[in-house]
Design a protein around this motif. Structure first.
Motif, short mmCIF file in Angstrom:
data_model
loop_
_atom_site.label_atom_id
_atom_site.label_comp_id
_atom_site.label_asym_id
_atom_site.label_seq_id
_atom_site.Cartn_x
_atom_site.Cartn_y
_atom_site.Cartn_z
N PHE A 494 0.76 -1.48 -0.19
CA PHE A 494 -0.04 0.05 0.23
C PHE A 494 0.85 1.02 0.19
CE2 PHE A 494 -2.63 -3.11 1.45
CZ PHE A 494 -4.09 -3.05 1.27
N ASN A 495 0.11 2.36 -0.29
CA ASN A 495 1.25 3.36 -0.21
C ASN A 495 0.38 4.42 0.14
OD1 ASN A 495 1.23 2.83 -4.13
ND2 ASN A 495 3.07 2.64 -2.03
N TYR A 496 0.80 6.04 0.74
CA TYR A 496 0.46 7.13 0.76
C TYR A 496 -0.17 8.16 0.18
CZ TYR A 496 1.88 6.15 6.02
OH TYR A 496 2.00 5.09 6.92
N LEU A 497 -1.37 8.40 0.66
CA LEU A 497 -1.93 9.55 -0.79
C LEU A 497 -0.78 11.02 0.07
CD1 LEU A 497 -5.59 9.09 -0.40
CD2 LEU A 497 -4.21 8.45 -2.74
N LEU A 498 -0.85 11.47 -1.34
CA LEU A 498 -0.84 13.48 -1.01
C LEU A 498 -1.78 13.78 0.09
CD1 LEU A 498 0.78 14.00 -4.53
CD2 LEU A 498 2.13 13.37 -2.64
N PRO A 499 -1.07 13.99 1.34
CA PRO A 499 -1.92 15.16 1.49
C PRO A 499 -3.43 16.00 0.87
CG PRO A 499 -0.06 14.97 2.90
CD PRO A 499 -0.14 14.70 1.28
N THR A 500 -2.14 16.91 0.48
CA THR A 500 -3.72 17.39 -0.63
C THR A 500 -4.66 16.59 -1.59
OG1 THR A 500 -2.23 17.87 -2.48
CG2 THR A 500 -2.41 19.09 -1.91
N ARG A 501 -4.26 15.34 -2.15
CA ARG A 501 -4.44 14.76 -2.85
C ARG A 501 -6.43 13.71 -1.75
NH1 ARG A 501 -6.34 13.77 -7.82
NH2 ARG A 501 -7.21 11.85 -8.49
N SER A 502 -5.63 13.58 -0.29
CA SER A 502 -6.12 13.08 0.47
C SER A 502 -7.51 13.83 0.72
CB SER A 502 -5.66 12.91 2.05
OG SER A 502 -4.92 11.72 2.04
N ASP A 503 -6.73 15.08 0.97
CA ASP A 503 -8.02 16.95 1.18
C ASP A 503 -9.27 16.41 0.26
OD1 ASP A 503 -9.10 18.81 2.40
OD2 ASP A 503 -8.33 19.87 0.26
N TYR A 504 -7.98 15.95 -1.55
CA TYR A 504 -9.56 16.13 -2.52
C TYR A 504 -10.41 15.09 -2.69
CZ TYR A 504 -10.53 15.36 -7.68
OH TYR A 504 -10.93 15.03 -8.63
N ASN A 505 -9.85 13.99 -2.52
CA ASN A 505 -11.23 12.71 -2.34
C ASN A 505 -12.75 12.92 -0.97
OD1 ASN A 505 -10.17 11.27 -4.18
ND2 ASN A 505 -7.79 10.20 -2.52
N LEU A 506 -11.22 13.28 0.12
CA LEU A 506 -12.39 13.88 1.38
C LEU A 506 -13.50 14.76 0.65
CD1 LEU A 506 -10.74 13.19 4.74
CD2 LEU A 506 -12.62 11.51 4.13
N ASP A 507 -13.90 15.53 0.09
CA ASP A 507 -14.26 16.81 -0.83
C ASP A 507 -14.98 16.38 -1.08
OD1 ASP A 507 -14.80 19.55 -0.52
OD2 ASP A 507 -14.74 19.19 -2.91
N LYS A 508 -14.72 15.47 -2.60
CA LYS A 508 -15.56 14.88 -3.21
C LYS A 508 -16.62 13.91 -2.82
CE LYS A 508 -15.18 13.15 -7.51
NZ LYS A 508 -14.14 12.22 -8.38
N PHE A 509 -15.90 12.86 -1.64
CA PHE A 509 -16.45 12.31 -1.27
C PHE A 509 -18.33 12.47 -0.11
CE2 PHE A 509 -17.65 9.61 2.57
CZ PHE A 509 -18.10 8.34 2.07
N VAL A 510 -17.69 13.64 0.62
CA VAL A 510 -19.04 14.36 1.80
C VAL A 510 -19.48 15.42 0.65
CG1 VAL A 510 -18.93 15.57 3.01
CG2 VAL A 510 -16.55 14.59 2.87
N LYS A 511 -18.96 15.37 -0.28
CA LYS A 511 -20.19 15.77 -1.24
C LYS A 511 -21.07 14.63 -2.20
CE LYS A 511 -17.62 20.04 -2.69
NZ LYS A 511 -16.73 21.17 -3.80
N SER A 512 -21.02 13.89 -2.40
CA SER A 512 -21.76 12.84 -2.97
C SER A 512 -21.79 11.71 -1.86
CB SER A 512 -20.11 11.61 -3.22
OG SER A 512 -21.18 10.87 -3.46
N TYR A 513 -21.92 11.79 -0.68
CA TYR A 513 -22.31 11.52 0.45
C TYR A 513 -23.43 12.60 1.53
CZ TYR A 513 -22.56 8.52 4.71
OH TYR A 513 -22.76 7.95 6.28
N THR A 514 -23.33 13.82 1.28
CA THR A 514 -23.86 14.80 1.87
C THR A 514 -25.66 14.58 1.38
OG1 THR A 514 -22.88 16.13 1.20
CG2 THR A 514 -23.25 15.65 3.90
N SER A 515 -25.33 14.62 0.17
CA SER A 515 -26.07 14.71 -1.10
C SER A 515 -27.33 13.73 -1.06
CB SER A 515 -25.63 14.65 -3.14
OG SER A 515 -25.30 13.63 -2.73
#
Length: 730
Positions: A494-515
Motif C-alpha cells: 500500500f502507499n500513502y496518498l499525498l495530503p492534498t490528494r486526501s483532501d481532494y478525495n474527502l471533499d468529493k466523498f462528503v459532497k457525494s455522501y451528504t447529497s
C-alpha cells in the motif's frame, strides 16, 4: 580596622545600588533570598507562588516554591556532581540548552554552554529574561526567552532568532533545560510521566543500571518520510507477533517529586510536530533521572545514488524546520503534584485555550461491522461477503429486543470493491451488501431508532492494485516511493496518498455522501499519521502535512457528524468521539506503572471508545480497565464466520461472528449503561493506586469507583471489593 570595614561596606552598598539601577528590581542576589539557593544565582522573576533564579554563564535556572521552599533545578548541582561522568556528559548536565550540530553531513556534535565557546547576551523583563546565544565555532546561534506566566514557566525559541552562518554547518536538534527537575538515583521519591499509550510512569528509584536506553518517541509518531529500518517478528513469514509501540497522542510529559510535593506538566506548545519526548531513567548513560522535549530542526538521511541502489550517501535536509519552539511547564504543588493533577491541568489547558470542546457523552455501545473483503480467485479476486445490510437489520432487531436502546456502528468495507478498494472518493456501496440505496435506507432508518451508523473512510492509504496511484502517492524525502508492505494474502503493498490528494478525495466523498441526506462519517489514517515527503522536486515537512490535514478535517467537521480514529491532540477539537482509545501502553521494560492519564483528561468532555473487546486475551481485566478509565466498549463483528476471512487481508480477524458475542454485547451494554448513568458528564478529578491491584477513581460529582484487579476480595476505605470486580461508592 573599623574605618576600613566602614569604607568597604560603603563600597559594597554603592556597588549594589548601581547594580539595581542597571537591571530590573527583581534581579537580586540569591544570597538575600535564602541560603538554599547557591550564591552565584540571581533572582530574575517572581510570581505569586514561585521564584525564578538564573546562573548566567550556563543559563541554568532554579524554580523555588515560595510556600515550601522546595526547588526544581535545571542543571546539575555541585553537590550532585560525583565526578563519575566524562567531560561531555558533565557539560551536557550543566547547560541550560543543548544543541546538536550537523557538520559536513555528520550529526554527532554536541553543542552546549560549558565545553563549547559561546557568547550570551542577556536582557531582563518583569517576568523573566532573554538570552541571545551564539557559538562561534559553529557560526550559529539562537535566542531563548524564559518567563514566569502565573504558575507556569514558558521557554521559547522564536523562529526569527535562528542564525546559521557556517558553511555546511547547521543546527540539528535543540533541547531546552533537558535536566529540569532531575534527580540522582533514588535520592528523590516520585516518577516521570510519559505519554505512552494512555499513560505510564517511570519511578525515580535506583534502576541498578538495568536499562541501556529510555523512552524516546516522536510526538505524533515516527516520520515515515525518512528511511527508517525496522525488523518485524513474523509467524510463518506473515503474521506479526510483536505489536508496534503506541504513538504519542499528545505533546505532554511530566515530573513529580512526591516527597517534596512539587512537579510539573510540560506541554510542547509549538514545534511539537517535529519534536520527541525523552525520558531517561538513571543508569542510561548517567545516574540521573531526566525528561525533556528535543526539537528536530534539521536532520540527515540516506540518499540512494541511483535507481539500482548500488550506493548511498548521507544528505542533509535542504531547509530547517520553521516556526517557534515553545514548552510550557505548568508548575504543580501539594496533592496536585502527581499524574492526576497533571491530567486535570492538561484538561483545563485544553478547555481554556479552545483546543477541545464538550461533546454529547450519552452512552452508546459500539458495534462495528465488516461488509466485504476480497480473496484471490483464478486470475483476479472475488468478494467475501461478511455482513450485508439485511443482516445488520437483523442484528439490530435482536439487540433492540434485548434492551440495547442506543448503538454506535462503524461500517467498514461498505464500499464497492470491499475494504481495501481505497482511496474512497464517491459514495457508492458494494452491490454485494445491498447497494447504495439499501445502505442509505439502513442509515436513515437506524438513526430514528437511536442506532447511529458511520461509514469508515481511511483517507491515508491507497491500494495500487485497485487504483491508479502514479501521480497521487507520497515519495520519501530521498525521492523513493513510500510503501507499506503487509505480507498479506491478496494485497501486499500500500502507499500513502499525498495530503492534498486526501483532501481532494474527502471533499468529493462528503459532497457525494451528504447529497443523499446522510452525514455520519468516521475518518481514519490521516487522523493519526504525520510525515515529510517530496513531490515534483519540492520538499514538504510534517508541519505542512498537519496543516493540510487539519484544514481538511475542520472543513468536513462543519458538514458532517465526524468521529476520528485514535486522533492526535491537534485534531481533538473536531471529533465528536474518539475511537480506539488505548487502555494500556507499549509495555517498555523501564515503565513501572500504567495510568489512565488521557482518560482522565478526556472523560466527560468527549466520549472515548476502546479497542475491540473480542480481540482481548483477558476480557475480564479489560472490562475493569474500561470502567476505571471511563471508556466505552467496542466490538467488531461479522454475521458470517470469521473463518471465511482466512485467505483475505483480514485473516487476523480470528473471532468476529456476531452470534458468539451477542450475549456479551448485551451484558456489557447493561453494565456500562448503569455506570454512565452514574457519571453522566462528570469529569475525573483524582485517580489513586490505594494498594497492590486496587485503584480508586473519583469524579467531580462525588461518585467514586473502586477497582480490584486481584483474584481475592480486598477491603479499602471500609469498602470490600470482590476479586476481579469493581464497586461504586461516594
Amino acid at each position: 580596622m573599623a574605618i576600613k570595614g566602614l569604607k568597604k561596606s560603603i563600597c559594597v552598598l554603592v556597588a549594589a545600588f548601581l547594580l539595581v539601577l542597571s537591571i530590573p528590581q527583581l534581579h537580586l542576589t540569591a544570597r538575600a533570598a535564602g541560603g538554599d539557593i547557591p550564591a552565584d544565582y540571581s533572582k530574575v522573576a517572581e510570581s505569586e507562588d514561585y521564584e525564578l533564579y538564573l546562573l548566567e554563564p550556563t543559563m541554568s535556572i532554579i524554580l523555588k516554591n515560595k510556600a515550601t521552599g522546595k526547588l526544581l533545578r535545571s542543571t546539575l548541582a555541585e553537590e550532585d556532581d560525583n565526578g563519575a561522568n566524562n567531560k561531555t556528559w558533565t557539560a551536557y548536565m550543566q547547560s541550560g540548552v543543548v544543541l546538536s550540530a550537523i557538520k559536513n553531513a555528520n550529526d554527532t556534535y554536541q553543542v552546549d554552554l560549558v565545553s563549547c565557546q559561546n557568547t550570551i547576551d542577556y536582557s531582563y523583563g518583569s517576568n523573566g529574561f532573554t538570552a541571545k546565544i551564539y557559538w562561534k565555532e559553529y557560526d550559529f546561534g539562537l535566542t531563548v526567552n524564559v518567563s514566569l506566566d502565573g504558575d507556569a514557566l514558558v521557554v521559547e525559541v522564536p523562529e526569527e532568532s535562528f542564525v546559521e552562518n557556517g558553511k555546511d554547518t547547521y543546527i540539528g536538534t535543540v533541547s531546552l533545560f533537558p535536566f529540569l527537575g532531575y534527580s540522582y538515583l533514588d535520592n528523590q521519591e516520585g516518577y516521570m510521566f510519559i505519554p505512552d499509550g494512555n499513560g505510564a510512569l517511570i519511578y525515580l528509584d535506583d534502576k541498578d543500571g538495568r536499562y541501556a536506553s529510555g523512552y524516546s518517541q516522536m510526538i505524533y509518531g515516527a516520520d515515515a518520510g525518512f528511511t527508517e529500518s525496522t525488523t518485524e517478528t513474523l509467524l510463518w513469514g506473515r503474521y506479526r507477533t510483536v505489536n508496534s509501540s503506541e504513538k504519542v497522542l499528545a505533546p505532554v510529559f511530566g515530573m513529580a517529586h512526591t516527597d517534596d510535593q512539587l512537579g510539573y506538566l510540560a506541554i510542547v506548545e509549538e514545534g511539537e510536530k517535529r519534536a520527541s519526548i525523552e525520558a531517561q531513567p538513571n543508569g542510561v548513560m548517567v545516574d540521573y533521572n531526566r525528561c525533556y522535549a528535543k526539537f528536530l530542526v534539521r536532520r540527515t538521511y540516506i540518499q540512494p545514488l541511483n535507481n539500482s541502489n548500488s550506493g548511498t550517501m548521507t544528505s542533509v535536509e535542504v531547509d530547517r524546520t520553521h516556526g517557534n519552539l515553545r514548552v510550557r511547564y505548568i508548575l504543580l504543588s501539594g496533592e496536585d503534584a502527581g499524574y492526576s493533577g497533571m491530567a486535570v491541568a492538561y484538561r483545563n489547558y485544553l478547555l481554556d485555550n479552545g483546543l477541545i470542546q464538550r461533546q454529547d457523552n450519552s452512552y452508546k455501545t459500539r458495534v462495528d461491522f465488516l461488509g466485504t473483503e476480497r480473496e484471490e480467485f483464478l486470475i483476479s479476486t472475488r468478494a467475501v461477503v461478511m455482513t450485508n445490510v439485511d443482516q445488520i437489520r437483523e442484528i439490530y432487531g435482536e439487540l433492540q429486543a434485548a434492551g440495547v436502546d442506543t448503538l454506535l456502528t462503524i461500517y467498514k468495507g461498505w464500499q464497492k470493491g470491499g475494504l481495501y478498494n481505497i482511496p474512497i472518493s464517491k459514495y457508492k456501496a458494494d452491490g454485494k451488501i445491498g447497494g447504495t440505496g439499501a445502505l442509505t435506507d439502513l442509515i436513515q432508518d437506524s438513526a430514528e431508532a437511536g442506532y447511529d451508523i458511520y461509514l469508515y473512510n481511511d483517507a491515508l492509504w491507497a491500494n495500487p492494485d485497485e487504483s491508479n496511484t502514479a501521480f497521487t502517492v507520497v515519495k520519501k524525502v530521498n525521492k523513493r516511493r513510500l510503501e507499506i508492505n503487509t505480507r498479506a494474502y491478496v494485497y501486499n503493498t500500500f502507499n500513502y496518498l499525498l495530503p492534498t490528494r486526501s483532501d481532494y478525495n474527502l471533499d468529493k466523498f462528503v459532497k457525494s455522501y451528504t447529497s443523499k441526506d446522510v452525514n455520519n462519517l468516521a475518518v481514519a489514517g490521516i487522523s493519526n499519521s504525520l510525515f515529510s515527503y517530496s513531490y515534483s522536486g519540492n520538499y514538504y515537512d510534517r508541519i505542512f502535512t498537519a496543516n493540510t490535514y487539519e484544514s481538511s478535517i475542520a472543513d468536513i467537521a462543519g458538514q458532517t457528524n465526524l468521529i476520528l480514529e485514535k486522533p492526535f491532540a491537534y485534531l481533538w477539537n473536531y471529533t465528536e468521539a474518539l475511537l480506539d482509545m488505548p487502555l494500556g501502553t507499549s509495555d517498555f521494560m523501564y515503565e513501572d506503572e500504567e495510568v489512565p492519564f488521557f482518560s482522565i483528561v478526556l472523560k466527560g468532555i468527549v466520549p472515548m471508545y476502546s479497542e475491540y473487546v473480542n480481540f482481548e486475551a483477558n476480557k475480564q481485566e479489560f472490562h475493569l480497565q474500561m470502567i476505571e478509565a471511563g471508556v466505552y466498549p467496542s466490538f467488531y463483528v461479522t454475521y458470517e464466520d470469521s473463518a471465511d476471512l482466512i485467505y483475505t487481508n483480514s485473516a487476523d480477524l480470528y473471532s468476529t461472528k456476531y452470534s458468539t458475542y451477542r450475549d456479551t454485547i448485551i451484558e456489557y451494554d447493561a453494565d456500562f449503561r448503569q455506570v454512565a448513568a452514574l457519571t453522566g458528564d462528570a469529569m475525573i478529578v483524582r485517580h489513586e493506586m490505594l494498594a497492590a491491584g486496587v485503584n480508586r477513581v473519583t469524579y467531580d460529582n462525588g461518585v467514586v469507583f473502586y477497582i480490584n484487579y486481584n483474584q481475592d476480595a480486598v477491603t479499602v476505605d471500609g469498602v470490600t471489593i470482590d476479586g476481579l470486580s469493581y464497586k461504586v461508592g461516594e
